[in-house]
Design an enzyme around this catalytic site. Structure first.
Site, PDB file in Angstrom:
ATOM      1  N   TYR A  47       9.900   6.632  15.284  1.00 13.24           N
ATOM      2  CA  TYR A  47      11.162   6.578  14.563  1.00 13.24           C
ATOM      3  C   TYR A  47      12.362   6.680  15.504  1.00 13.24           C
ATOM      4  CZ  TYR A  47       8.264   7.547  10.472  1.00 13.24           C
ATOM      5  OH  TYR A  47       7.314   7.494   9.489  1.00 13.24           O
TER       6      TYR A  47
ATOM      7  N   HIS B  93      -0.070  -1.389  -5.645  1.00 11.67           N
ATOM      8  CA  HIS B  93      -0.365  -0.980  -4.269  1.00 11.67           C
ATOM      9  C   HIS B  93      -1.053  -2.104  -3.493  1.00 11.67           C
ATOM     10  CE1 HIS B  93       0.011   2.513  -1.717  1.00 11.67           C
ATOM     11  NE2 HIS B  93      -1.176   2.271  -1.204  1.00 11.67           N
TER      12      HIS B  93
ATOM     13  N   HIS C 246       5.274   5.701   6.439  1.00 12.04           N
ATOM     14  CA  HIS C 246       4.264   6.720   6.682  1.00 12.04           C
ATOM     15  C   HIS C 246       4.842   7.789   7.594  1.00 12.04           C
ATOM     16  CE1 HIS C 246       1.106   3.454   5.788  1.00 12.04           C
ATOM     17  NE2 HIS C 246       1.264   4.220   4.733  1.00 12.04           N
TER      18      HIS C 246
ATOM     19  N   ARG D  97       1.457  -3.947  -1.591  1.00 11.00           N
ATOM     20  CA  ARG D  97       1.869  -3.175  -0.410  1.00 11.00           C
ATOM     21  C   ARG D  97       0.872  -3.370   0.732  1.00 11.00           C
ATOM     22  NH1 ARG D  97       4.728   1.484   1.358  1.00 11.00           N
ATOM     23  NH2 ARG D  97       3.440   3.148   2.229  1.00 11.00           N
TER      24      ARG D  97
ATOM     25  N   LYS E 214       9.159  13.751  -1.562  1.00 12.35           N
ATOM     26  CA  LYS E 214       9.840  14.883  -2.188  1.00 12.35           C
ATOM     27  C   LYS E 214      11.278  14.991  -1.678  1.00 12.35           C
ATOM     28  CE  LYS E 214       5.579  17.577  -2.765  1.00 12.35           C
ATOM     29  NZ  LYS E 214       4.866  18.829  -2.439  1.00 12.35           N
TER      30      LYS E 214
ATOM     31  N   ARG F 260       6.028   1.119  -2.389  1.00 14.72           N
ATOM     32  CA  ARG F 260       5.198   1.798  -3.369  1.00 14.72           C
ATOM     33  C   ARG F 260       5.797   1.513  -4.744  1.00 14.72           C
ATOM     34  NH1 ARG F 260       6.225   5.576   0.802  1.00 14.72           N
ATOM     35  NH2 ARG F 260       4.351   6.249   1.939  1.00 14.72           N
TER      36      ARG F 260
END
Length: 302
Positions: free
Chosen positions: A281, A246, A272, A249, A174, A149
């Site tokens: 993951y 973007h 994501h 990306r 965040k 990004r």
């Protein structure tokens, strides 16, 4: 029956019973292979897949930037595949998960994707005799080579480039969460060239000592500056698409997928985070992700 044998029987069905052209059969084969790879990574046999499994597959296509028209075509191929499974007696009609699988509405538009040739045309327009030209080339190679990004690109740190293991530490979301993204030697070569030829000779502004990409005043690049650089290069290259950072990306994800990369691996590399990808993951490691880029990214095939 394993997927390889299943695909051979399906291709024979397309050729003999449906009498499809070679090009159409190849397209269907490619689309169905995407689904089979996705299901295999989830430990699900195609004969046992549910409507929910297929919906998650379609959502993942959207996640990695596949447009609505391409998604509709892929769904058409999947429905053909499950029709074959019914005809061949491998599943019952009531077990066909495609009955509730709807194609996306074509009115919705996702960000456009650049071709490999268009990206090459962009970077060929860069004036490499100027310091900012070397920086811009390295910046675009990182954005396209890692699928970042724009916010991740401008916050990338010198200390986050781990050359020995060939990955970069990317801050996202965040709380400055971090993820590790594989980076090819090709891209590292451009990072090193920028550092040695440009950044090492700059006076760095206070607080920007560990920031990788700097402007001429030694401060971190702004998001707006990245937009401007990419827009100008597209104009010089004669590219008339609506392009933003973007777009690089989405191009990263699309080119990997078209090259045969694992859909779940692409999803993790893009960062994501959703309940549907949490399990991924736990099972994909950095070595595997690096292999996906080295094997399937266009920059590593020259």
């Amino acid at each position: 029956m394993d997927n390889e044998r299943l695909m051979k029987r399906y291709l024979a069905y397309l050729k003999v019973e449906r009498m499809l052209s070679e090009n159409t059969s190849v397209s269907y084969e490619s689309d169905v292979n995407k689904l089979l790879t996705y299901l295999d990574s989830a430990g699900v046999a195609p004969q046992s897949a549910t409507a929910g499994d297929l919906e998650q597959f379609v959502c993942t296509l959207h996640d990695v930037g596949i447009g609505t028209r391409s998604t509709a075509r892929i769904i058409s191929g999947i429905k053909s595949f499950y029709k074959f499974l019914r005809i061949d007696g491998l599943i019952n009609s009531d077990a066909d998960p495609t009955f509730k699988l709807d194609a996306p509405r074509l009115g919705r538009h996702l960000p456009q994707v650049l071709t490999v040739d268009e990206i090459e045309a962009m970077v060929n327009c860069i004036d490499m005799s100027k310091p900012e030209g070397v920086r811009n080339r390295a910046m675009i190679e990182v954005a396209y080579g890692c699928g970042l990004r724009v916010s991740e690109l401008v916050s990338l740190q010198l200390s986050g480039v781990v050359r020995e293991q060939e990955y970069v530490v990317v801050k996202h979301g965040k709380g400055d969460k971090q993820r590790l993204v594989p980076v090819s030697r090709y891209t590292i070569g451009w990072i090193d060239r920028y550092i040695e030829q440009v950044r090492a000779n700059q006076v760095v502004a206070r607080g920007a000592g560990d920031t990788l990409f700097l402007n001429r005043r030694g401060s971190p690049l702004s998001r707006q500056m990245v937009f401007i650089v990419i827009k100008r290069l597209c104009e010089l290259a004669g590219i008339r698409k609506t392009v933003s950072p973007h777009t690089l990306r989405h191009s990263f994800a699309t080119h990997l997928l078209e090259g045969g990369a694992n859909l779940r691996a692409i999803q993790q590399m893009l960062g994501h985070e959703s309940l549907t990808t949490t399990e991924v993951y736990l099972h994909l490691d950095r070595a595997h992700l690096r292999d996906e880029i080295l094997l399937h990214h266009p920059r590593n095939k020259s």
